[in-house]
Each structure stands twice: as C-alpha cells, then as structure tokens.
Motif scaffolding. Structure first.
Motif, PDB file in Angstrom:
ATOM      1  N   PHE A 101       0.838  -1.204   0.000  1.00 11.21           N
ATOM      2  CA  PHE A 101       0.000   0.000   0.000  1.00 11.21           C
ATOM      3  C   PHE A 101       0.869   1.248   0.000  1.00 11.21           C
ATOM      4  N   ASN A 102       0.293   2.351  -0.512  1.00 17.32           N
ATOM      5  CA  ASN A 102       0.936   3.655  -0.448  1.00 17.32           C
ATOM      6  C   ASN A 102       0.600   4.241   0.918  1.00 17.32           C
ATOM      7  N   MET A 103       1.571   4.836   1.576  1.00 19.62           N
ATOM      8  CA  MET A 103       1.325   5.354   2.919  1.00 19.62           C
ATOM      9  C   MET A 103       1.614   6.851   2.982  1.00 19.62           C
ATOM     10  N   THR A 104       0.702   7.577   3.617  1.00 22.82           N
ATOM     11  CA  THR A 104       0.864   9.009   3.843  1.00 22.82           C
ATOM     12  C   THR A 104       0.665   9.264   5.326  1.00 22.82           C
ATOM     13  N   TYR A 135      -4.328   5.629  14.781  1.00 27.96           N
ATOM     14  CA  TYR A 135      -5.449   5.847  13.870  1.00 27.96           C
ATOM     15  C   TYR A 135      -4.959   5.855  12.426  1.00 27.96           C
ATOM     16  N   PHE A 136      -5.734   5.203  11.549  1.00 28.01           N
ATOM     17  CA  PHE A 136      -5.406   5.246  10.126  1.00 28.01           C
ATOM     18  C   PHE A 136      -6.655   5.016   9.295  1.00 28.01           C
ATOM     19  N   THR A 137      -6.562   5.368   8.018  1.00 28.96           N
ATOM     20  CA  THR A 137      -7.627   5.045   7.066  1.00 28.96           C
ATOM     21  C   THR A 137      -7.032   4.126   6.014  1.00 28.96           C
ATOM     22  N   TYR A 138      -7.893   3.302   5.436  1.00 33.28           N
ATOM     23  CA  TYR A 138      -7.485   2.375   4.380  1.00 33.28           C
ATOM     24  C   TYR A 138      -8.500   2.499   3.251  1.00 33.28           C
ATOM     25  N   SER A 139      -8.011   2.739   2.050  1.00 35.45           N
ATOM     26  CA  SER A 139      -8.910   2.812   0.889  1.00 35.45           C
ATOM     27  C   SER A 139      -8.221   2.184  -0.318  1.00 35.45           C
ATOM     28  N   VAL A 140      -9.045   1.748  -1.262  1.00 37.30           N
ATOM     29  CA  VAL A 140      -8.535   1.188  -2.517  1.00 37.30           C
ATOM     30  C   VAL A 140      -9.149   2.007  -3.647  1.00 37.30           C
ATOM     31  N   ASN A 141      -8.295   2.535  -4.521  1.00 38.00           N
ATOM     32  CA  ASN A 141      -8.821   3.365  -5.607  1.00 38.00           C
ATOM     33  C   ASN A 141      -9.231   2.513  -6.809  1.00 38.00           C
ATOM     34  N   ALA A 146      -3.933   0.377  -3.043  1.00 39.07           N
ATOM     35  CA  ALA A 146      -4.334   0.611  -1.653  1.00 39.07           C
ATOM     36  C   ALA A 146      -3.606   1.841  -1.128  1.00 39.07           C
ATOM     37  N   ASN A 147      -4.360   2.676  -0.411  1.00 38.46           N
ATOM     38  CA  ASN A 147      -3.794   3.899   0.162  1.00 38.46           C
ATOM     39  C   ASN A 147      -4.105   3.956   1.648  1.00 38.46           C
ATOM     40  N   VAL A 148      -3.055   4.166   2.434  1.00 38.80           N
ATOM     41  CA  VAL A 148      -3.202   4.280   3.877  1.00 38.80           C
ATOM     42  C   VAL A 148      -2.770   5.688   4.298  1.00 38.80           C
ATOM     43  N   HIS A 149      -3.590   6.310   5.134  1.00 37.95           N
ATOM     44  CA  HIS A 149      -3.220   7.575   5.787  1.00 37.95           C
ATOM     45  C   HIS A 149      -3.160   7.268   7.275  1.00 37.95           C
ATOM     46  N   VAL A 150      -2.047   7.597   7.919  1.00 37.74           N
ATOM     47  CA  VAL A 150      -1.882   7.270   9.333  1.00 37.74           C
ATOM     48  C   VAL A 150      -1.503   8.540  10.091  1.00 37.74           C
TER      49      VAL A 150
END
Length: 152
Positions: A101-104, A135-141, A146-150
């Motif tokens: 996944f890509n992480m931001t 805390y993080f979010t997980y989404s798939v475009n 997959a993109n994770v924001h933490v």
C-alpha cells in the motif's frame, strides 16, 4: 423463450442481451456491479446477471460479504504499525510483507481522509504493541491501489 426472444421452428432466437436455449440468461452485467465499480468485486464472474463468486470465502449478490474475514483494520494493523512506527509483530519482515500500500502520514485525526470521496474508505482505530491507540484510514482506488493515511 421467457419473453426474451422469438420461437422459430421450436428454437429460440434471443433478443439482444439475452442468450441460452430459452433466452433465460441475461448478458446485462449491471446487477453484478459491486460498490467499488468492479464486476463481482473482482472475486467472481458475472453469469446470466448473477455473480458466481470464485473465492469461496466471499458471497452475496456482488461477492462483497465475507463472514470469516478479519476487518480491514485488523488485517492491516501490523503492516501500518511497522511502516509508520517501526514496531510491532511485522517489524522484522516489514519490507517483505508490508509494501502493498501507499502510505501518507498526517499530523492529526482531522487531517485523515473523510467519507464522501469516490473510493471506499475504512476508518481504523487499533492498539499498538505498547497498548497505545493509533489511527489510520485504508482505501482502494479504482486502479486497485491501496492507500493508507496514518496519524503520526
């Protein structure tokens, strides 16, 4: 011919978008479209307007339901923990197991992506190895990335 074709010499000639000996098989894939925009959620084939799930764990009209699956949050918790904080059960194997996944990183919870964006989004609150919440979010475009924001 199920009302979807014309019988000629005891053989059905199907109208467009129908097939089968009795024209009872719809070629329309709309009923198979999952919420992520993929046919049968990418886990099955659309046959006669119905999903045939190829992964037995998944079921439902568009192969989106999984009774035995971990939630998205629990499934990705260890990888997010090692990528973001360099700790947790996968710390030693992080570079092999957790690059899917890509992480931001963001400064605070209010900087996390919010519902309403086009990609399905999961908001996660998990405990780390030190018994602290992260805390993080997980989404798939739509490209399947997959993109994770933490939160830092």
């Amino acid at each position: 011919c199920t009302g979807n074709g014309i019988c000629k010499c005891r053989v059905c000639e199907c109208f467009p978008n129908f097939t089968g000996s009795a024209c009872d098989c719809s070629l329309d894939t709309a009923p198979c479209m999952a919420s992520n925009g993929q046919i049968c959620n990418g886990r099955g084939t659309c046959e006669c307007g119905t999903c045939n799930c190829t992964d037995p764990k998944f079921q439902g009209p568009t192969c989106e339901m999984c009774q035995t699956c971990l939630g998205v949050c629990a499934e990705h918790k260890d990888c997010v923990q090692c990528r973001a904080f360099n700790k947790g059960e996968k710390k030693e194997t992080c570079s092999q197991e957790c690059m899917h996944f890509n992480m931001t990183q963001v400064e605070s919870r209010d900087k996390l992506p919010q519902p309403g964006q086009p990609d399905p989004l999961s908001h996660c609150k998990e405990k780390d190895v030190d018994d602290c919440w992260f805390y993080f979010t997980y989404s798939v475009n739509s490209n399947g990335e997959a993109n994770v924001h933490v939160v830092e």
